[in-house]
Design a protein around this motif. Structure first.
Motif, PDB file in Angstrom:
ATOM      1  N   LEU A  89       0.826  -1.213   0.000  1.00 48.62           N
ATOM      2  CA  LEU A  89       0.000   0.000   0.000  1.00 48.62           C
ATOM      3  C   LEU A  89       0.857   1.260   0.000  1.00 48.62           C
ATOM      4  O   LEU A  89       0.589   2.206  -0.749  1.00 48.62           O
ATOM      5  N   PHE A  90       1.918   1.266   0.814  1.00 47.08           N
ATOM      6  CA  PHE A  90       2.769   2.453   0.871  1.00 47.08           C
ATOM      7  C   PHE A  90       3.697   2.544  -0.338  1.00 47.08           C
ATOM      8  O   PHE A  90       4.110   3.648  -0.720  1.00 47.08           O
ATOM      9  N   ALA A  91       4.042   1.412  -0.946  1.00 42.41           N
ATOM     10  CA  ALA A  91       4.830   1.462  -2.182  1.00 42.41           C
ATOM     11  C   ALA A  91       4.036   2.180  -3.269  1.00 42.41           C
ATOM     12  O   ALA A  91       4.589   2.918  -4.087  1.00 42.41           O
ATOM     13  N   HIS A  92       2.741   1.952  -3.252  1.00 40.21           N
ATOM     14  CA  HIS A  92       1.837   2.610  -4.204  1.00 40.21           C
ATOM     15  C   HIS A  92       1.754   4.114  -3.934  1.00 40.21           C
ATOM     16  O   HIS A  92       1.927   4.934  -4.845  1.00 40.21           O
ATOM     17  N   SER A  93       1.521   4.484  -2.667  1.00 42.31           N
ATOM     18  CA  SER A  93       1.228   5.887  -2.356  1.00 42.31           C
ATOM     19  C   SER A  93       2.461   6.738  -2.077  1.00 42.31           C
ATOM     20  O   SER A  93       2.417   7.957  -2.261  1.00 42.31           O
TER      21      SER A  93
END
Length: 380
Positions: A89-93
């Motif tokens: 999720l944080f790799a995306h955002s």
């Protein structure tokens, strides 16, 4: 910095994220860790709660919040107790998309960033290659200009969100050897010639989508070039600061949670006629660990404060990542130790944590690279 700038708004957001992590995600931990994946719909749900857009401008669909909202998100999402899923999720955002906001043109933001904030498109960052990890300047994936297109050939590995990404913020070589020949390109994964292979046999972060990517004569429009050609190395280095801050914040928060778990275990586990926590050796060990976490948090918050005010903070961010991620690994060792033989089983979460935390000193810039950056900043 002075007092912490968490407002009522931050605390409302904290409760929202904590409830999401503990009530909607954690109940699926065993299933998703064992299955080595999680449903794509989680990206959509995270977007609904504002996780992806919390620091992006309102005109792009974000909330326009300060970076302390990101701190809250990092500190609470670890309560899902699935580092792999949280990393995706944080790799995306925070890894694949910030550079689009910083240097992308309006058309690129509309096509990639806006749907990413909405959770409609998933992003990945493609830098690491089979022959180039920390040595970013020596990547070999090429993008050769042919008319109004780029033709891409090469391979990437250990790419988070690699098999389910709709687009990749891709580092390619458009010029000569060295850092001056690197560019960033937005690469749609439905491009002909692109393939992604999952990497399943990992030590930890089992719920994460990690992949090896292959590009064979992949032709994309030149309008997908991000920023200036051959300026990608600088963009990547700037983008690393946010990624490393997220790593430090999550390292501190997960370390705190693991120590709290271990203290709870030590209160109920008896040896030699009394709870383990009544033994001086463990009381003192916990006192040391709690003190070190607090020191690491202060350093990280100092780096956040500088980053939030857009001040120079490369050394501070590098220090925060170095200290917090090394500390998290030491805490994994000590907290598994107090569990004894039970810590070596899957009965307690410390086993998963010990596997997952090992990546922190490798990903986003190895600890050795952090030391090199710090040394250079101080003229060494």
């Amino acid at each position: 910095m002075g007092g912490l700038p968490f407002t009522e708004g931050h605390e409302i957001f904290r409760k929202t994220v904590r409830d999401f992590a503990e009530k909607e995600l954690f109940p699926h931990q065993k299933e998703w860790e064992k299955g080595k994946s999680f449903p794509r719909e989680i990206f959509g749900r995270a977007a609904e709660l504002g996780l992806f857009g919390v620091v992006y401008p309102e005109e792009l669909g974000g909330s326009g919040g300060d970076y302390w909202y990101k701190v809250v998100a990092c500190e609470e999402m670890i309560r899902a107790r699935m580092a792999g899923m949280v990393m995706d999720l944080f790799a995306h955002s925070d890894i694949a998309t910030p550079v689009i906001n910083e240097i992308g043109n309006e058309a690129q933001k509309k096509e990639f960033l806006v749907p990413a904030i909405k959770g409609e498109k998933i992003g990945a960052l493609g830098i690491t290659e089979p022959g180039a990890g920390s040595d970013v300047a020596n990547i070999s994936t090429t993008a050769k200009k042919e008319g109004s297109d780029y033709v891409i050939n090469g391979a990437k590995t250990f790419i988070t969100n690699g098999t389910r990404a709709d687009f990749i913020t891709l580092a390619v070589r458009t010029g000569d050897k060295g850092y001056q020949g690197i560019s960033l390109i937005l690469f749609p994964t439905d491009t002909k010639g692109f393939t992604a292979m999952p990497i399943k046999d990992k030590l930890g972060n089992h719920s994460s989508d990690t992949a090896e990517l292959h590009f064979e004569n992949c032709r994309i429009p030149a309008r997908y070039l991000l920023g200036d050609e051959n300026a990608g190395f600088i963009y990547i280095m700037q983008n690393f600061q946010g990624e490393r801050l997220v790593g430090a914040l999550m390292a501190n928060a997960s370390a705190q949670l693991t120590v709290e778990d271990a203290m709870a275990y030590a209160r109920q586990r008896e040896a030699f006629g009394r709870p383990l926590i009544k033994l001086q050796v463990w009381r003192h060990r916990f006192a040391d660990l709690l003190s070190q976490i607090e020191a690491s948090k202060c350093l990280t918050y100092h780096a956040v404060d500088l980053f939030n005010r857009k001040e120079e903070c490369v050394a501070e961010v590098s220090m925060a990542k170095l200290i917090s991620c090394d500390l998290a690994n030491r805490i994994a060792y000590d907290c598994l130790q107090i569990h004894g033989g039970y810590g070596y089983t899957e009965e307690y979460d410390v086993a998963r944590y010990s596997r997952d935390v090992r990546l922190l000193t490798i990903g986003g810039g190895a600890s050795e690279i952090m030391k090199e950056i710090i040394a250079k900043r101080f003229g060494m």
